[in-house]
Design a protein around this motif. Structure first.
Motif, PDB file in Angstrom:
ATOM      1  N   LYS A  35      38.414  65.943  71.762  1.00  0.00           N
ATOM      2  CA  LYS A  35      38.640  66.948  72.818  1.00  0.00           C
ATOM      3  C   LYS A  35      39.352  68.163  72.236  1.00  0.00           C
ATOM      4  O   LYS A  35      39.890  68.099  71.124  1.00  0.00           O
ATOM      5  CB  LYS A  35      39.466  66.313  73.947  1.00  0.00           C
ATOM      6  CG  LYS A  35      40.871  65.916  73.532  1.00  0.00           C
ATOM      7  CD  LYS A  35      41.561  65.063  74.607  1.00  0.00           C
ATOM      8  CE  LYS A  35      42.962  64.694  74.158  1.00  0.00           C
ATOM      9  NZ  LYS A  35      43.568  63.664  75.018  1.00  0.00           N
ATOM     10  N   LEU A  81      36.097  62.371  79.519  1.00  0.00           N
ATOM     11  CA  LEU A  81      37.310  61.763  80.060  1.00  0.00           C
ATOM     12  C   LEU A  81      37.690  62.285  81.441  1.00  0.00           C
ATOM     13  O   LEU A  81      38.164  61.540  82.276  1.00  0.00           O
ATOM     14  CB  LEU A  81      38.488  61.993  79.096  1.00  0.00           C
ATOM     15  CG  LEU A  81      38.380  61.317  77.714  1.00  0.00           C
ATOM     16  CD1 LEU A  81      39.478  61.821  76.786  1.00  0.00           C
ATOM     17  CD2 LEU A  81      38.469  59.799  77.854  1.00  0.00           C
ATOM     18  N   PHE A  82      37.500  63.586  81.685  1.00  0.00           N
ATOM     19  CA  PHE A  82      38.190  64.150  82.854  1.00  0.00           C
ATOM     20  C   PHE A  82      37.346  64.797  83.943  1.00  0.00           C
ATOM     21  O   PHE A  82      37.797  64.912  85.063  1.00  0.00           O
ATOM     22  CB  PHE A  82      39.243  65.163  82.379  1.00  0.00           C
ATOM     23  CG  PHE A  82      40.269  64.565  81.454  1.00  0.00           C
ATOM     24  CD1 PHE A  82      40.863  63.343  81.752  1.00  0.00           C
ATOM     25  CD2 PHE A  82      40.634  65.206  80.282  1.00  0.00           C
ATOM     26  CE1 PHE A  82      41.807  62.777  80.901  1.00  0.00           C
ATOM     27  CE2 PHE A  82      41.575  64.646  79.423  1.00  0.00           C
ATOM     28  CZ  PHE A  82      42.166  63.437  79.731  1.00  0.00           C
ATOM     29  N   LYS A 123      38.417  54.104  84.849  1.00  0.00           N
ATOM     30  CA  LYS A 123      39.810  54.212  84.423  1.00  0.00           C
ATOM     31  C   LYS A 123      40.725  53.646  85.489  1.00  0.00           C
ATOM     32  O   LYS A 123      40.560  53.899  86.680  1.00  0.00           O
ATOM     33  CB  LYS A 123      40.156  55.679  84.181  1.00  0.00           C
ATOM     34  CG  LYS A 123      41.557  55.866  83.630  1.00  0.00           C
ATOM     35  CD  LYS A 123      41.843  57.341  83.396  1.00  0.00           C
ATOM     36  CE  LYS A 123      42.175  57.604  81.939  1.00  0.00           C
ATOM     37  NZ  LYS A 123      42.499  59.002  81.683  1.00  0.00           N
ATOM     38  N   ARG A 130      48.417  59.830  86.196  1.00  0.00           N
ATOM     39  CA  ARG A 130      47.608  61.033  86.063  1.00  0.00           C
ATOM     40  C   ARG A 130      46.279  60.820  86.766  1.00  0.00           C
ATOM     41  O   ARG A 130      46.020  61.391  87.804  1.00  0.00           O
ATOM     42  CB  ARG A 130      47.431  61.374  84.572  1.00  0.00           C
ATOM     43  CG  ARG A 130      46.738  62.682  84.314  1.00  0.00           C
ATOM     44  CD  ARG A 130      46.788  63.092  82.851  1.00  0.00           C
ATOM     45  NE  ARG A 130      45.954  62.260  81.984  1.00  0.00           N
ATOM     46  CZ  ARG A 130      45.831  62.450  80.663  1.00  0.00           C
ATOM     47  NH1 ARG A 130      46.501  63.427  80.065  1.00  0.00           N
ATOM     48  NH2 ARG A 130      45.062  61.671  79.946  1.00  0.00           N
ATOM     49  N   HIS A 158      45.360  54.425  80.066  1.00  0.00           N
ATOM     50  CA  HIS A 158      45.985  55.343  79.098  1.00  0.00           C
ATOM     51  C   HIS A 158      47.499  55.154  79.123  1.00  0.00           C
ATOM     52  O   HIS A 158      48.089  54.993  80.193  1.00  0.00           O
ATOM     53  CB  HIS A 158      45.624  56.792  79.468  1.00  0.00           C
ATOM     54  CG  HIS A 158      45.953  57.810  78.410  1.00  0.00           C
ATOM     55  ND1 HIS A 158      45.630  57.633  77.079  1.00  0.00           N
ATOM     56  CD2 HIS A 158      46.577  59.011  78.478  1.00  0.00           C
ATOM     57  CE1 HIS A 158      46.032  58.699  76.390  1.00  0.00           C
ATOM     58  NE2 HIS A 158      46.615  59.541  77.212  1.00  0.00           N
ATOM     59  N   SER A 199      46.523  56.773  69.557  1.00  0.00           N
ATOM     60  CA  SER A 199      46.950  56.643  68.157  1.00  0.00           C
ATOM     61  C   SER A 199      48.226  55.815  68.005  1.00  0.00           C
ATOM     62  O   SER A 199      48.308  54.936  67.147  1.00  0.00           O
ATOM     63  CB  SER A 199      47.196  58.025  67.541  1.00  0.00           C
ATOM     64  OG  SER A 199      45.977  58.714  67.409  1.00  0.00           O
ATOM     65  N   PRO A 215      41.647  56.649  69.105  1.00  0.00           N
ATOM     66  CA  PRO A 215      42.603  57.518  68.423  1.00  0.00           C
ATOM     67  C   PRO A 215      42.174  58.980  68.440  1.00  0.00           C
ATOM     68  O   PRO A 215      40.989  59.288  68.390  1.00  0.00           O
ATOM     69  CB  PRO A 215      42.577  56.985  66.985  1.00  0.00           C
ATOM     70  CG  PRO A 215      41.186  56.467  66.816  1.00  0.00           C
ATOM     71  CD  PRO A 215      40.773  55.926  68.161  1.00  0.00           C
TER      72      PRO A 215
HETATM   73  C1  LIG Z   1      43.965  62.520  74.181  1.00  0.00           C
HETATM   74  C2  LIG Z   1      43.635  61.143  74.584  1.00  0.00           C
HETATM   75  C3  LIG Z   1      43.591  60.113  73.634  1.00  0.00           C
HETATM   76  C4  LIG Z   1      44.001  60.287  72.197  1.00  0.00           C
HETATM   77  O1  LIG Z   1      45.409  60.371  72.104  1.00  0.00           O
HETATM   78  P1  LIG Z   1      46.139  60.482  70.679  1.00  0.00           P
HETATM   79  O2  LIG Z   1      47.587  60.380  71.022  1.00  0.00           O
HETATM   80  O3  LIG Z   1      45.791  61.812  70.122  1.00  0.00           O
HETATM   81  O4  LIG Z   1      45.638  59.383  69.854  1.00  0.00           O
HETATM   82  C5  LIG Z   1      43.146  58.870  74.059  1.00  0.00           C
HETATM   83  N1  LIG Z   1      42.796  58.661  75.352  1.00  0.00           N
HETATM   84  C6  LIG Z   1      42.861  59.622  76.298  1.00  0.00           C
HETATM   85  C7  LIG Z   1      42.469  59.320  77.705  1.00  0.00           C
HETATM   86  C8  LIG Z   1      43.300  60.901  75.942  1.00  0.00           C
HETATM   87  O5  LIG Z   1      43.390  61.849  76.894  1.00  0.00           O
END
Ligand SMILES: *Cc1c(COP(=O)(O)O)cnc(C)c1O
Length: 363
Positions: A35, A81-82, A123, A130, A158, A199, A215
């Motif tokens: 992203k 994702l969003f 999710k 969030r 998350h 990560s 990650p």
């Molecule tokens: C950004 C994000 C990640 C990756 O997070 P990092 O801390 O960069 O590894 C994983 N899952 C979601 C839903 C995210 O928004």
């Protein structure tokens, strides 16, 4: 003429970091998070390298980011994702993350209309606050599973901390995720991918790895875990050009607000990069860059397009020389984590702020 503000992106470092991640997670499938233009590194190029190295799944924040990857010829699954946009999800064969039932209804109708089936990930909110299902997620997931044209390929959650300082909260999130997982499997749902590990969790919480890991920052060479001893290599080097050199007497004020005044006769360099390039104004009198292998200080306020540095102690410096903002030169190195500490932020913000704007060159 090129003004010399460049981000050098070392693709071999991406491959190396992916291998570090693979080793830690005993070769689990990686959903590579690309992203925000791959955290400022350029999503098309980074994704190309990752796919070359065997990554089979990508994740982006928004549908339009996924479109860019599809337009560049990338054809592996992409998780959005969003903001699942029903029209584009089908048009570009994307995999939406669904965080509420009404989105599932819309996608199910669209799938039926097109006489097709859609892979989705659902999710659940285990403490991030969030997005994601709350309340009784198992009940809602069962309802979604019953919708026509919807195939639940994955269930995800998350962590609320990118660095997982508070492991007890993260463990609570894992426990709640796992109890949903167990219940769904007991009820006979055939869901292939349960995933929650960002990560920090990849590094610090092996019990969070489940079927796949997600990650982001690690791929780009930074560990969110403070005590980490991982072997990650920063992928991005950032350089600016010294566009002018000025010999000034003692007592000369430098830049807006005169927050720095020379204490001695000084050689001041003017770097052709400023806060419009993502060099935070917080670096005013509060950062170093590397010139001719030595650290020198930023003096005075960072301006929109220019930043002054004190070169008095550097021999043989010339106009046109490069200043390393992030990277290594001689025995010195500066990384995004150092800049993040100085600006009271996180490497993520440093990389995206600078990466978006710099001219990128790939190696
Ligand atoms: C950004 C994000 C990640 C990756 O997070 P990092 O801390 O960069 O590894 C994983 N899952 C979601 C839903 C995210 O928004």
């Amino acid at each position: 003429m090129n003004r010399g503000f460049t981000a050098e992106i070392y693709l071999n470092a991406i491959s190396h970091n992916l291998k570090v991640i693979k080793d830690i997670s005993r070769n689990l499938p990686v959903i590579a998070v690309v992203k925000a233009d791959a955290y400022g590194h350029g999503a098309v190029k980074i994704s190309g390298r990752l796919i070359n190295d065997g990554v089979e799944y990508l994740a982006v924040a928004f549908t339009e980011e996924a479109k860019e990857l599809r337009d560049a010829g990338i054809n592996i699954p992409i998780l959005v994702l969003f903001d699942p946009d029903a029209e584009d999800i089908f048009k570009y064969s994307l995999v939406p993350v669904i965080s509420d039932k009404k989105t599932a209804v819309v996608l199910s109708k669209e799938a039926e209309r097109r006489n097709t089936a859609l892979n989705v990930h659902i999710k659940i909110d285990t403490g991030m606050g969030r997005l994601g299902l709350t309340g009784d997620p198992v009940k809602e997931i069962l309802e979604i599973a019953g919708m026509k044209g919807i195939n639940i390929e994955g269930v995800m959650s998350h962590f609320s901390e990118a660095d997982i300082k508070d492991e007890s909260f993260a463990r609570m999130q894992i426990a709640s995720f796992n109890s949903v997982r167990k219940e769904l499997l007991q009820k006979g749902l055939n869901i292939r991918l349960f995933h929650i590990a960002n990560s920090a969790a990849v590094e610090a919480l092996p019990e969070s790895h489940f079927d796949a890991i997600r990650p982001g920052i690690m791929l780009y060479g930074y560990s969110p875990v403070l005590t980490s001893n991982s072997q990650l290599i920063p992928v991005m080097t950032v350089k600016a050009k010294i566009s002018a050199l000025r010999r000034l007497p003692a007592g000369a004020p430098i830049s807006y607000g005169r927050t720095f005044v020379t204490k001695r006769e000084s050689l001041i360099g003017v770097m052709a990069a400023g806060y419009a390039d993502g060099l935070s104004r917080r670096f005013s009198n509060n950062a170093e860059v590397i010139v001719r292998g030595r650290r020198v200080s930023v003096v005075g306020r960072v301006c929109m397009d220019l930043t002054m540095i004190d070169l008095t102690d550097i021999e043989h410096v010339e106009e046109g020389d490069e200043a390393v903002i992030i990277g290594r030169q001689g025995n010195e190195s500066i990384d995004a984590a150092e800049l993040a500490r100085r600006a009271d932020t996180i490497p993520y913000e440093i990389l995206t702020s600078i990466g978006y704007r710099a001219k990128k060159v790939y190696y």
